[in-house]
Design a protein around this motif. Structure first.
Motif, PDB file in Angstrom:
ATOM      1  N   UNK A  44     -12.496 -10.852  -9.212  1.00  0.00           N
ATOM      2  CA  UNK A  44     -11.145 -10.359  -9.456  1.00  0.00           C
ATOM      3  C   UNK A  44     -10.499 -11.106 -10.620  1.00  0.00           C
ATOM      4  N   UNK A  45      -9.917 -10.356 -11.555  1.00  0.00           N
ATOM      5  CA  UNK A  45      -9.248 -10.971 -12.705  1.00  0.00           C
ATOM      6  C   UNK A  45      -7.825 -10.442 -12.839  1.00  0.00           C
ATOM      7  N   UNK A  46      -7.284  -9.879 -11.768  1.00  0.00           N
ATOM      8  CA  UNK A  46      -5.939  -9.316 -11.787  1.00  0.00           C
ATOM      9  C   UNK A  46      -5.286  -9.568 -10.426  1.00  0.00           C
ATOM     10  N   UNK A  47      -3.945  -9.595 -10.388  1.00  0.00           N
ATOM     11  CA  UNK A  47      -3.274  -9.784  -9.095  1.00  0.00           C
ATOM     12  C   UNK A  47      -3.536  -8.615  -8.158  1.00  0.00           C
ATOM     13  N   UNK A  48      -3.606  -8.916  -6.869  1.00  0.00           N
ATOM     14  CA  UNK A  48      -3.765  -7.865  -5.868  1.00  0.00           C
ATOM     15  C   UNK A  48      -2.687  -8.006  -4.798  1.00  0.00           C
ATOM     16  N   UNK A  49      -2.410  -6.901  -4.129  1.00  0.00           N
ATOM     17  CA  UNK A  49      -1.403  -6.878  -3.080  1.00  0.00           C
ATOM     18  C   UNK A  49      -1.992  -6.248  -1.829  1.00  0.00           C
ATOM     19  N   UNK A  50      -1.706  -6.839  -0.700  1.00  0.00           N
ATOM     20  CA  UNK A  50      -2.172  -6.322   0.589  1.00  0.00           C
ATOM     21  C   UNK A  50      -0.960  -5.882   1.398  1.00  0.00           C
ATOM     22  N   UNK A  51      -1.016  -4.701   1.985  1.00  0.00           N
ATOM     23  CA  UNK A  51       0.089  -4.164   2.764  1.00  0.00           C
ATOM     24  C   UNK A  51      -0.462  -3.191   3.798  1.00  0.00           C
ATOM     25  N   UNK A  52       0.397  -2.758   4.713  1.00  0.00           N
ATOM     26  CA  UNK A  52      -0.029  -1.835   5.756  1.00  0.00           C
ATOM     27  C   UNK A  52       0.195  -0.393   5.310  1.00  0.00           C
ATOM     28  N   UNK A  53      -0.851   0.407   5.430  1.00  0.00           N
ATOM     29  CA  UNK A  53      -0.780   1.840   5.145  1.00  0.00           C
ATOM     30  C   UNK A  53      -1.649   2.566   6.163  1.00  0.00           C
ATOM     31  N   UNK A  54      -1.091   3.573   6.817  1.00  0.00           N
ATOM     32  CA  UNK A  54      -1.833   4.328   7.839  1.00  0.00           C
ATOM     33  C   UNK A  54      -2.407   3.397   8.910  1.00  0.00           C
ATOM     34  N   UNK A  55      -1.576   2.457   9.356  1.00  0.00           N
ATOM     35  CA  UNK A  55      -1.922   1.583  10.477  1.00  0.00           C
ATOM     36  C   UNK A  55      -3.053   0.597  10.172  1.00  0.00           C
ATOM     37  N   UNK A  56      -3.335   0.353   8.882  1.00  0.00           N
ATOM     38  CA  UNK A  56      -4.345  -0.639   8.538  1.00  0.00           C
ATOM     39  C   UNK A  56      -3.946  -1.356   7.257  1.00  0.00           C
ATOM     40  N   UNK A  57      -4.553  -2.510   7.049  1.00  0.00           N
ATOM     41  CA  UNK A  57      -4.238  -3.289   5.849  1.00  0.00           C
ATOM     42  C   UNK A  57      -5.028  -2.762   4.665  1.00  0.00           C
ATOM     43  N   UNK A  58      -4.306  -2.465   3.595  1.00  0.00           N
ATOM     44  CA  UNK A  58      -4.903  -1.950   2.359  1.00  0.00           C
ATOM     45  C   UNK A  58      -4.710  -2.993   1.267  1.00  0.00           C
ATOM     46  N   UNK A  59      -5.735  -3.213   0.449  1.00  0.00           N
ATOM     47  CA  UNK A  59      -5.652  -4.136  -0.683  1.00  0.00           C
ATOM     48  C   UNK A  59      -5.838  -3.337  -1.972  1.00  0.00           C
ATOM     49  N   UNK A  60      -4.876  -3.475  -2.897  1.00  0.00           N
ATOM     50  CA  UNK A  60      -4.922  -2.736  -4.157  1.00  0.00           C
ATOM     51  C   UNK A  60      -4.568  -3.653  -5.325  1.00  0.00           C
ATOM     52  N   UNK A  61      -4.995  -3.295  -6.549  1.00  0.00           N
ATOM     53  CA  UNK A  61      -4.501  -4.025  -7.728  1.00  0.00           C
ATOM     54  C   UNK A  61      -2.988  -3.888  -7.796  1.00  0.00           C
ATOM     55  N   UNK A  62      -2.291  -4.986  -8.000  1.00  0.00           N
ATOM     56  CA  UNK A  62      -0.830  -4.942  -7.985  1.00  0.00           C
ATOM     57  C   UNK A  62      -0.276  -4.054  -9.089  1.00  0.00           C
ATOM     58  N   UNK A  63      -0.901  -4.066 -10.256  1.00  0.00           N
ATOM     59  CA  UNK A  63      -0.361  -3.353 -11.404  1.00  0.00           C
ATOM     60  C   UNK A  63      -0.312  -1.843 -11.171  1.00  0.00           C
ATOM     61  N   UNK A  64      -1.220  -1.314 -10.332  1.00  0.00           N
ATOM     62  CA  UNK A  64      -1.269   0.139 -10.107  1.00  0.00           C
ATOM     63  C   UNK A  64      -0.981   0.502  -8.656  1.00  0.00           C
ATOM     64  N   UNK A  65      -0.469  -0.436  -7.878  1.00  0.00           N
ATOM     65  CA  UNK A  65      -0.307  -0.211  -6.449  1.00  0.00           C
ATOM     66  C   UNK A  65       0.767   0.814  -6.141  1.00  0.00           C
ATOM     67  N   UNK A  66       0.461   1.711  -5.204  1.00  0.00           N
ATOM     68  CA  UNK A  66       1.442   2.667  -4.731  1.00  0.00           C
ATOM     69  C   UNK A  66       2.567   1.954  -3.987  1.00  0.00           C
ATOM     70  N   UNK A  67       2.222   0.849  -3.347  1.00  0.00           N
ATOM     71  CA  UNK A  67       3.223   0.074  -2.632  1.00  0.00           C
ATOM     72  C   UNK A  67       4.237  -0.493  -3.602  1.00  0.00           C
ATOM     73  N   UNK A  68       3.787  -0.935  -4.777  1.00  0.00           N
ATOM     74  CA  UNK A  68       4.691  -1.459  -5.795  1.00  0.00           C
ATOM     75  C   UNK A  68       5.643  -0.378  -6.259  1.00  0.00           C
ATOM     76  N   UNK A  69       5.101   0.808  -6.536  1.00  0.00           N
ATOM     77  CA  UNK A  69       5.941   1.904  -7.023  1.00  0.00           C
ATOM     78  C   UNK A  69       6.946   2.326  -5.973  1.00  0.00           C
ATOM     79  N   UNK A  70       6.518   2.337  -4.704  1.00  0.00           N
ATOM     80  CA  UNK A  70       7.391   2.784  -3.631  1.00  0.00           C
ATOM     81  C   UNK A  70       8.526   1.830  -3.367  1.00  0.00           C
TER      82      UNK A  70
END
Length: 224
Positions: A196-222
């Motif tokens: 990994x060479x970029x920040x990542x974010x972990x959050x709950x989506x559909x009752x489970x933990x999802x990990x995504x690149x922070x720069x393109x995360x749907x959680x960030x946009x929301x």
């Protein structure tokens, strides 16, 4: 190596001051405290203070220190130890003395250091770690956890059931990650190309933990 004459730890009850009267005179401790207030530039204003009882301060010395606290806008906090322990236990937090507890004064608590193996941090509010969370270290928060470094230890956000909480790190490779009552692990890098060479974010989506690149995360946009 020189010892710290004053150690300050944040807790949900206020700022707890530890005075090393075994290795410093009262005058040295008092002048160190004056210097800390000068450096803080109003940071302690309106905060509550607790003086740890494990010291050899005389009554008049304690009163002089408390007068300095009051001069800088602080007030003494009376602690209900039973209530404090019960609330931490209800959140599933280990209440042993090795756990450092911090209370956010406004939105977040900044921990300006890395956490090494065996260290445990519990924050009432959002936790911002300016360093790494190394293997064997644990950070828990009632709010979000943001790590400006690598997370290779354990991270638990939203410990009191906040399913909107998240964990973000510049390098998210925890041994265990939890949000509210959900527990997961970040995938291991299978090759140098996958490192990994970029920040990542972990959050709950559909009752489970999802990990995504922070720069393109749907959680960030929301949550922008």
């Amino acid at each position: 190596m020189a010892k710290d004459l004053i150690v300050i730890k944040g807790s949900r009850d206020g700022l707890k001051f530890y005075f090393n009267t075994q290795e410093g005179s009262f005058e040295e401790i008092y002048q160190t405290l004056v210097h800390k207030f000068q450096e803080a530039k109003g940071f302690f204003e309106q905060a509550k203070y607790i003086i740890d009882e494990k010291n050899d301060l005389k009554e008049e010395e304690r009163k002089k220190i408390e007068a300095l606290f009051i001069l800088h806008g602080m007030t003494r906090q009376e602690i209900n130890h039973k209530k404090t322990e019960n609330s931490r236990a209800a959140a599933g937090i280990d209440t042993n003395e090795e756990t450092e507890v911090f209370q956010a004064a406004r939105d977040a608590v900044l921990i300006a250091r890395s956490l090494r193996s065996g260290q445990k941090i519990y924050v009432q509010g959002d936790a911002v770690i300016r360093g790494d969370v190394n293997p064997g270290a644990q950070v828990s928060a009632t709010g979000n956890i943001i790590i400006f470094g690598a997370c290779r230890g354990s991270a638990h956000a939203g410990v009191q059931g906040d399913i909107s909480a998240f964990v973000m790190a510049c390098k998210l490779r925890p041994t265990q990650i939890a949000i509210a009552d959900k527990i997961s692990r970040a995938p291991e890098a299978s090759s140098p190309k996958d490192e990994q060479v970029y920040p990542e974010i972990a959050f709950i989506s559909d009752q489970q933990i999802v990990v995504e690149p922070y720069i393109s995360s749907k959680h960030k946009a929301a949550n922008a």
